[in-house]
Design a protein around this motif. Structure first.
Motif, short mmCIF file in Angstrom:
data_model
loop_
_atom_site.label_atom_id
_atom_site.label_comp_id
_atom_site.label_asym_id
_atom_site.label_seq_id
_atom_site.Cartn_x
_atom_site.Cartn_y
_atom_site.Cartn_z
N ALA A 1 0.83 -1.21 0.00
CA ALA A 1 0.00 0.00 0.00
C ALA A 1 0.86 1.26 0.00
O ALA A 1 0.33 2.36 0.05
CB ALA A 1 -0.92 -0.01 1.21
N GLY A 2 2.17 1.08 -0.01
CA GLY A 2 3.08 2.23 -0.03
C GLY A 2 3.49 2.69 1.35
O GLY A 2 4.05 3.78 1.49
N GLY A 3 3.21 1.90 2.36
CA GLY A 3 3.52 2.30 3.73
C GLY A 3 4.82 1.72 4.22
O GLY A 3 5.62 1.19 3.44
N ALA A 4 5.05 1.81 5.53
CA ALA A 4 6.27 1.29 6.14
C ALA A 4 5.96 0.71 7.50
O ALA A 4 4.99 1.11 8.16
CB ALA A 4 7.31 2.41 6.28
N CYS A 5 6.78 -0.25 7.92
CA CYS A 5 6.64 -0.87 9.23
C CYS A 5 7.79 -0.44 10.11
O CYS A 5 8.96 -0.64 9.76
CB CYS A 5 6.67 -2.39 9.09
N LEU A 6 7.49 0.15 11.25
CA LEU A 6 8.52 0.56 12.20
C LEU A 6 8.43 -0.32 13.45
O LEU A 6 7.37 -0.42 14.04
CB LEU A 6 8.36 2.02 12.60
N LEU A 7 9.55 -0.90 13.84
CA LEU A 7 9.56 -1.70 15.05
C LEU A 7 9.77 -0.79 16.25
O LEU A 7 10.58 0.11 16.25
CB LEU A 7 10.69 -2.74 14.98
N VAL A 8 8.98 -1.05 17.31
CA VAL A 8 9.06 -0.29 18.54
C VAL A 8 9.51 -1.23 19.63
O VAL A 8 9.08 -2.38 19.68
CB VAL A 8 7.69 0.32 18.90
N ALA A 9 10.40 -0.77 20.51
CA ALA A 9 10.87 -1.64 21.58
C ALA A 9 9.74 -1.93 22.55
O ALA A 9 8.92 -1.09 22.82
CB ALA A 9 12.04 -1.00 22.30
#
Length: 157
Positions: A149-157
């Motif tokens: 979809a053109g998005g991004a995944c950010l990992l959070v601690a």
């Protein structure tokens, strides 16, 4: 408390007991006798005199299985999941409308951990609107759909 008044009253002349009057053992037999707990109370005898019943109706009731885990701390396994199809329900509708009109290179950030969810799962469809998702864990499918979809995944601690 228990009130006998609430039960429907049956005249005593119809009770089974009346018909048994005069018959010595009242239908319970002279030899076996009607005693208090002839087979033991509760689940007594599951491995002895009631073994057939336990094996037949409750196979696997006795014994152990698996490994022992001393001192389980459940908060270490706390990982509420959330699916993609509900992702846009976490933000107001105005945010979604603004994201649809937004120029390329801009996308709203949705942090699912702030809403009490740790793991992003991939069920359902995602509208073709770029979005940045913050989570502790992502499944492969969720990551694939968000990036499609053109998005991004950010990992959070």
């Amino acid at each position: 408390l228990f009130h006998t008044q609430s039960l429907s009253k049956m005249p005593s002349r119809f009770s089974k007991n009346r018909n048994k009057r005069g018959h010595v053992s009242a239908g319970h037999g002279r030899i076996g006798k009607h005693r208090n707990h002839p087979g033991g109370r509760g689940n007594a005898g599951g491995q002895h005199h009631h073994r057939i019943l336990f094996d037949k109706y409750h196979p696997g009731y006795f014994g152990k299985v698996g490994m022992r885990h001393f001192h389980v701390l459940n908060n270490r396994y706390h990982c509420p999941t959330f699916n993609l199809d509900k992702l846009w329900s976490l933000v107001p509708e105005e945010t979604f409308a603004a994201a649809q009109k937004a120029a390329n290179g801009t996308a709203p950030v949705i942090d699912i951990t702030q809403h009490g969810h740790f793991k992003m799962m991939g069920r359902g469809e995602l509208p073709n609107v770029p979005v940045i998702v913050k989570a502790k864990f992502f499944t492969k499918l969720a990551e694939k759909k968000i990036k499609a979809a053109g998005g991004a995944c950010l990992l959070v601690a």
